[in-house]
Write a protein that holds these residues in place. Sequence first.
Motif, PDB file in Angstrom:
ATOM      1  N   SER A 255     -77.948  44.809  16.545  1.00 50.11           N
ATOM      2  CA  SER A 255     -77.352  43.927  17.538  1.00 50.11           C
ATOM      3  C   SER A 255     -77.466  44.579  18.910  1.00 50.11           C
ATOM      4  O   SER A 255     -77.806  45.769  19.029  1.00 50.11           O
ATOM      5  N   VAL A 256     -77.163  43.814  19.949  1.00 52.59           N
ATOM      6  CA  VAL A 256     -77.173  44.387  21.303  1.00 52.59           C
ATOM      7  C   VAL A 256     -76.149  45.521  21.397  1.00 52.59           C
ATOM      8  O   VAL A 256     -76.405  46.544  22.036  1.00 52.59           O
ATOM      9  N   ARG A 257     -75.012  45.348  20.740  1.00 54.03           N
ATOM     10  CA  ARG A 257     -74.001  46.402  20.779  1.00 54.03           C
ATOM     11  C   ARG A 257     -74.516  47.669  20.103  1.00 54.03           C
ATOM     12  O   ARG A 257     -74.292  48.788  20.593  1.00 54.03           O
ATOM     13  N   GLY A 258     -75.196  47.530  18.971  1.00 55.09           N
ATOM     14  CA  GLY A 258     -75.775  48.701  18.325  1.00 55.09           C
ATOM     15  C   GLY A 258     -76.768  49.402  19.229  1.00 55.09           C
ATOM     16  O   GLY A 258     -76.800  50.643  19.315  1.00 55.09           O
ATOM     17  N   PHE A 259     -77.609  48.621  19.915  1.00 57.85           N
ATOM     18  CA  PHE A 259     -78.577  49.163  20.872  1.00 57.85           C
ATOM     19  C   PHE A 259     -77.868  49.970  21.960  1.00 57.85           C
ATOM     20  O   PHE A 259     -78.254  51.102  22.281  1.00 57.85           O
ATOM     21  N   LEU A 260     -76.779  49.423  22.520  1.00 57.91           N
ATOM     22  CA  LEU A 260     -76.068  50.116  23.596  1.00 57.91           C
ATOM     23  C   LEU A 260     -75.320  51.338  23.081  1.00 57.91           C
ATOM     24  O   LEU A 260     -75.212  52.351  23.786  1.00 57.91           O
ATOM     25  N   LEU A 261     -74.792  51.276  21.857  1.00 59.59           N
ATOM     26  CA  LEU A 261     -74.122  52.440  21.290  1.00 59.59           C
ATOM     27  C   LEU A 261     -75.088  53.607  21.115  1.00 59.59           C
ATOM     28  O   LEU A 261     -74.703  54.777  21.248  1.00 59.59           O
ATOM     29  N   ARG A 262     -76.341  53.288  20.813  1.00 63.15           N
ATOM     30  CA  ARG A 262     -77.339  54.357  20.640  1.00 63.15           C
ATOM     31  C   ARG A 262     -77.788  54.943  21.971  1.00 63.15           C
ATOM     32  O   ARG A 262     -78.110  56.126  22.056  1.00 63.15           O
ATOM     33  N   LEU A 263     -77.820  54.114  23.016  1.00 62.40           N
ATOM     34  CA  LEU A 263     -78.364  54.568  24.292  1.00 62.40           C
ATOM     35  C   LEU A 263     -77.292  54.876  25.333  1.00 62.40           C
ATOM     36  O   LEU A 263     -77.591  55.529  26.339  1.00 62.40           O
ATOM     37  N   GLY A 264     -76.064  54.385  25.123  1.00 59.44           N
ATOM     38  CA  GLY A 264     -75.009  54.610  26.104  1.00 59.44           C
ATOM     39  C   GLY A 264     -75.061  53.578  27.205  1.00 59.44           C
ATOM     40  O   GLY A 264     -75.963  52.730  27.241  1.00 59.44           O
ATOM     41  N   PRO A 265     -74.100  53.618  28.142  1.00 58.89           N
ATOM     42  CA  PRO A 265     -72.986  54.567  28.199  1.00 58.89           C
ATOM     43  C   PRO A 265     -71.902  54.241  27.177  1.00 58.89           C
ATOM     44  O   PRO A 265     -71.858  53.143  26.630  1.00 58.89           O
ATOM     45  N   GLU A 266     -71.000  55.203  26.965  1.00 58.64           N
ATOM     46  CA  GLU A 266     -69.933  55.036  25.998  1.00 58.64           C
ATOM     47  C   GLU A 266     -68.673  54.526  26.682  1.00 58.64           C
ATOM     48  O   GLU A 266     -68.588  54.443  27.909  1.00 58.64           O
ATOM     49  N   GLY A 267     -67.684  54.188  25.869  1.00 60.66           N
ATOM     50  CA  GLY A 267     -66.378  53.821  26.384  1.00 60.66           C
ATOM     51  C   GLY A 267     -66.363  52.487  27.095  1.00 60.66           C
ATOM     52  O   GLY A 267     -67.149  51.576  26.808  1.00 60.66           O
ATOM     53  N   LEU A 268     -65.459  52.381  28.080  1.00 60.72           N
ATOM     54  CA  LEU A 268     -65.259  51.131  28.797  1.00 60.72           C
ATOM     55  C   LEU A 268     -66.509  50.646  29.513  1.00 60.72           C
ATOM     56  O   LEU A 268     -66.833  49.445  29.449  1.00 60.72           O
ATOM     57  N   PRO A 269     -67.276  51.535  30.215  1.00 63.59           N
ATOM     58  CA  PRO A 269     -68.497  51.042  30.868  1.00 63.59           C
ATOM     59  C   PRO A 269     -69.475  50.402  29.875  1.00 63.59           C
ATOM     60  O   PRO A 269     -70.073  49.357  30.161  1.00 63.59           O
ATOM     61  N   GLY A 270     -69.622  51.015  28.697  1.00 69.86           N
ATOM     62  CA  GLY A 270     -70.509  50.457  27.682  1.00 69.86           C
ATOM     63  C   GLY A 270     -70.028  49.110  27.182  1.00 69.86           C
ATOM     64  O   GLY A 270     -70.820  48.188  26.968  1.00 69.86           O
ATOM     65  N   THR A 271     -68.706  48.981  27.015  1.00 68.92           N
ATOM     66  CA  THR A 271     -68.140  47.708  26.563  1.00 68.92           C
ATOM     67  C   THR A 271     -68.360  46.611  27.598  1.00 68.92           C
ATOM     68  O   THR A 271     -68.708  45.471  27.259  1.00 68.92           O
ATOM     69  N   VAL A 272     -68.167  46.942  28.883  1.00 66.34           N
ATOM     70  CA  VAL A 272     -68.374  45.962  29.947  1.00 66.34           C
ATOM     71  C   VAL A 272     -69.823  45.512  29.991  1.00 66.34           C
ATOM     72  O   VAL A 272     -70.123  44.311  30.094  1.00 66.34           O
ATOM     73  N   ILE A 273     -70.752  46.467  29.899  1.00 66.15           N
ATOM     74  CA  ILE A 273     -72.178  46.123  29.901  1.00 66.15           C
ATOM     75  C   ILE A 273     -72.501  45.224  28.717  1.00 66.15           C
ATOM     76  O   ILE A 273     -73.218  44.214  28.851  1.00 66.15           O
ATOM     77  N   TRP A 274     -71.960  45.558  27.548  1.00 65.45           N
ATOM     78  CA  TRP A 274     -72.217  44.747  26.349  1.00 65.45           C
ATOM     79  C   TRP A 274     -71.723  43.320  26.535  1.00 65.45           C
ATOM     80  O   TRP A 274     -72.446  42.352  26.250  1.00 65.45           O
ATOM     81  N   LEU A 275     -70.506  43.172  27.045  1.00 63.41           N
ATOM     82  CA  LEU A 275     -69.954  41.831  27.234  1.00 63.41           C
ATOM     83  C   LEU A 275     -70.781  41.018  28.227  1.00 63.41           C
ATOM     84  O   LEU A 275     -71.012  39.818  28.019  1.00 63.41           O
ATOM     85  N   VAL A 276     -71.250  41.656  29.296  1.00 64.42           N
ATOM     86  CA  VAL A 276     -72.057  40.945  30.285  1.00 64.42           C
ATOM     87  C   VAL A 276     -73.395  40.518  29.677  1.00 64.42           C
ATOM     88  O   VAL A 276     -73.843  39.378  29.848  1.00 64.42           O
ATOM     89  N   VAL A 277     -74.029  41.440  28.934  1.00 62.78           N
ATOM     90  CA  VAL A 277     -75.344  41.141  28.353  1.00 62.78           C
ATOM     91  C   VAL A 277     -75.235  40.035  27.313  1.00 62.78           C
ATOM     92  O   VAL A 277     -76.026  39.077  27.308  1.00 62.78           O
ATOM     93  N   VAL A 278     -74.249  40.127  26.411  1.00 61.99           N
ATOM     94  CA  VAL A 278     -74.154  39.103  25.353  1.00 61.99           C
ATOM     95  C   VAL A 278     -73.732  37.756  25.935  1.00 61.99           C
ATOM     96  O   VAL A 278     -74.120  36.706  25.408  1.00 61.99           O
ATOM     97  N   ALA A 279     -72.955  37.774  27.028  1.00 57.07           N
ATOM     98  CA  ALA A 279     -72.609  36.510  27.681  1.00 57.07           C
ATOM     99  C   ALA A 279     -73.866  35.839  28.228  1.00 57.07           C
ATOM    100  O   ALA A 279     -74.036  34.617  28.110  1.00 57.07           O
TER     101      ALA A 279
END
Length: 426
Positions: A255-279
């Motif tokens: 998933s996109v989240r798995g991709f971001l977890l592997r590449l970073g960033p971690e924590g809140l910045p990673g969560t924000v990026i994930w939410l923006v990308v999946v939206a």
Amino acid sequence: MTSPPARRPAVPRHRWILAVVLVALAASPVALRYLVFWPLDQWQVDVDVYRQAGVSILTGRPVYSAMTEAPQLLPFTYPPFAAFLGIPLALIPFGVVGWLWTAMQVVATTAIVWYAGRALLARSGSWLPLALAALTAPMLWLHPVGDGIRFGQVNAFIVLACVMDLVEPRPRLARWLPKGALIGLAMAVKLTPGVFVVHFLLTRRWKEAATAVASAAVATLLAAAVLPGTSWTYWTFALRDPTRLGPNAGTANQSVRGFLLRLGPEGLPGTVIWLVVVAGIAWVGFRLAARMYRAGDPVGELAVVGIVACLVSPVSWVHHYHWVVVVVLALLGARPWEERHRLWAAAAVTVFFTLRLPWWGIDWLAQRDWPQWPGRMLQNADVAGGLACLALLWWSARRRDRETGAGAGAGADPDVEARPSSPALA
């Protein structure tokens, strides 16, 4: 006076027998690899999870505390209603369950090809059985389909339920149910088909959305009535525990989240990026699915929503991409020999998802003296492949709109209801 409907050409029985043999032969390399030559401690580990849930119900042990045998030690992670599906499996020896489940997955994948590819298969006349076998064979070699067989997964049945629910003409088994009912039952087994409810709402199909939610709710409430404690544990604890799903940052999570977890960033910045990308993916994907709906293309509609679900879900294992089977058939359409771009697009998707590229990435990254970026690209190949599927489906829809002169309506707001004409089966 209306003329009587044209009769289908008679199909010799031996062609059906030959088709069954061909599908079995096509499935044999995957079945032999994962059922005969695979290590026993990794044998059909996910269907064992379902089976152990059935054992838990029959013996009275806690469903969400029980684990499969070492070394896997896998917990049951699905809604309580899904545990009831494991009861028949608990009554059969595990060795038989593995082979039976594999055969059922092959049959389900063949049925997906049959229903989703009906517009194309109908043109094969009395050669229909062999055409069906020829289309099914390469689908069984897709990495997601093979992984479903490897683990003993349920995705073939989830996809089939959605296809039977929406593709016209509906099979006799589903025709007496209102549209959305099978998707709702699939939601009661796995939560990810819930993305179809969002699609129904965006296309103002209130009845289908209500039916899907109602059927999921009825199945869930029935499970709660029989197993109240188990249901409470799932909805208050097990569902919110991501560690029960396995390592979310592992390569298998495409998933996109798995991709971001592997590449970073971690924590809140990673969560924000994930939410923006999946939206962004959801916005583009749901608009494209609405476009397919208005064009009377339920196969394309299913393909888009299924791939969107894989991309935006927090966890999408490789076998969740069983939706690629529907993507290939949506790209082929009814007359691929007249539209060569469809053949090339479908062939490209088939080859891409046959190559097992994420595991190539693991092998590459194991070479410490090699540059890492090619390995990282390969490791996340299915995420890129899912995005490419959406792009190809959009490209195919745009070409169709140009050729039919429907371009003006294709860009309309998906919130504006527009019932399609009869499904494109001609």
